[in-house]
Scaffold this motif. Structure first.
Motif, short mmCIF file in Angstrom:
data_model
loop_
_atom_site.label_atom_id
_atom_site.label_comp_id
_atom_site.label_asym_id
_atom_site.label_seq_id
_atom_site.Cartn_x
_atom_site.Cartn_y
_atom_site.Cartn_z
N ARG A 13 40.17 40.58 12.36
CA ARG A 13 40.85 41.60 13.16
C ARG A 13 41.84 40.99 14.15
O ARG A 13 42.51 41.70 14.87
N ALA A 18 45.73 39.72 10.80
CA ALA A 18 46.78 40.69 10.48
C ALA A 18 47.96 40.01 9.79
O ALA A 18 48.55 40.57 8.85
N SER A 21 47.02 39.33 6.15
CA SER A 21 47.09 40.56 5.35
C SER A 21 48.53 40.91 5.02
O SER A 21 48.85 41.28 3.88
N HIS A 22 49.40 40.80 6.01
CA HIS A 22 50.83 41.07 5.78
C HIS A 22 51.41 40.08 4.78
O HIS A 22 52.18 40.46 3.88
N TYR A 203 54.81 41.37 17.54
CA TYR A 203 54.13 41.39 16.25
C TYR A 203 55.12 41.73 15.13
O TYR A 203 55.09 41.10 14.06
#
Length: 263
Positions: A13, A18, A21-22, A203
């Motif tokens: 998390r 992140a 995952s991207h 981000y």
């Protein structure tokens, strides 16, 4: 590309999770294959042990020859064999981790300790010269790698004049002493700075930079590390005196210096 994504962060998390995952979605969108080794999720054992090699405990435990013999004879621990199969399958390694105490987390260092054994990742000798084939040559030549690291520090502090030292110097043991040593070409790393102060805007910038680096990864020029066996080093592995004077330390082992780190 066939990408092995090595991930070393205890929380998916997190910003690191992140970004992975991207990155995986980006690879899929561009038709690349991938496999993932999420070391914390796997509860990877980072500790080298005689049991890895079915070693007789009454004999001295000499890690190099013992691991090579176990690799050659098929006695390596199954978890090591599984990771070696992933490395063999891949043509590209993504190595992602948070920069902790100027290096990679222990679990990731332990992955290299246990997986990159002699016979699999290194140990070839050139029959014509008797020299070991390493630093740009060897068993894993033809593969590419990129390091992705998050850091709490600002990017400027990980540059040539920053208090934390230049990022490529901090990564020299991994990029040069592990990856390049085994023949893997290494492209410039991707730094995501100020990771513990990320905003939505930051981000978005980070994912855009990651996407750009993944899309151009097959054609990105690698870091220009010197090859061991193409004339820059003598038989004692010292740079030849006829070469132009170069800085000392890690910088001496680049034929041309890497680009600076930017935000």
């Amino acid at each position: 590309m066939k990408v092995l994504w090595l991930f070393a962060h205890p929380d998916q998390r997190s910003l690191s999770g992140a970004l992975m995952s991207h990155g995986l979605r980006t690879l899929e969108a561009h038709g690349h294959q991938h496999r993932v080794s999420d070391l914390y999720a796997m509860k990877w054992n980072p500790v080298v042990d005689a049991a890895d090699y079915d070693h007789d405990p009454t004999d001295r435990f000499l890690v190099g020859p013992t691991s090579e013999r176990a690799y050659t004879e098929g006695h390596l621990s199954p978890d090591i064999v599984s990771e070696q199969e992933k490395v063999t399958w891949a043509d590209t390694l993504i190595i992602q981790f948070p920069l902790w105490w100027y290096g990679m987390p222990a679990i990731l260092k332990g992955w290299f300790d246990r997986v990159f054994v002699r016979g699999f990742a290194f140990g070839l000798t050139d029959p014509a010269t008797g020299r070991l084939r390493r630093y740009g040559d060897g068993r894993l030549v033809g593969k590419r790698a990129m390091v992705i690291t998050t850091a709490g520090a600002r990017a400027s502090t990980l540059g040539p004049r920053g208090v934390n030292g230049d990022l490529n110097d901090l990564l020299f043991p991994l990029q040069h002493g592990t990856l390049w040593y085994t023949g893997i070409s290494v492209v410039p790393p991707l730094l995501i700075p100020a990771a513990d102060r990320t905003t939505p805007t930051a981000y978005e910038t980070a994912t855009a930079r990651l996407g750009d680096r993944l899309r151009t990864l097959p054609t990105t020029a690698p870091l220009a590390f010197r090859h061991q066996n193409t004339g820059d080093y003598d038989d004692d592995l010292l740079l030849h005196p006829h070469l132009p004077p170069a800085p000392t330390g890690p910088a001496a082992h680049y034929a041309s210096q890497p680009p600076p780190v930017h935000d």
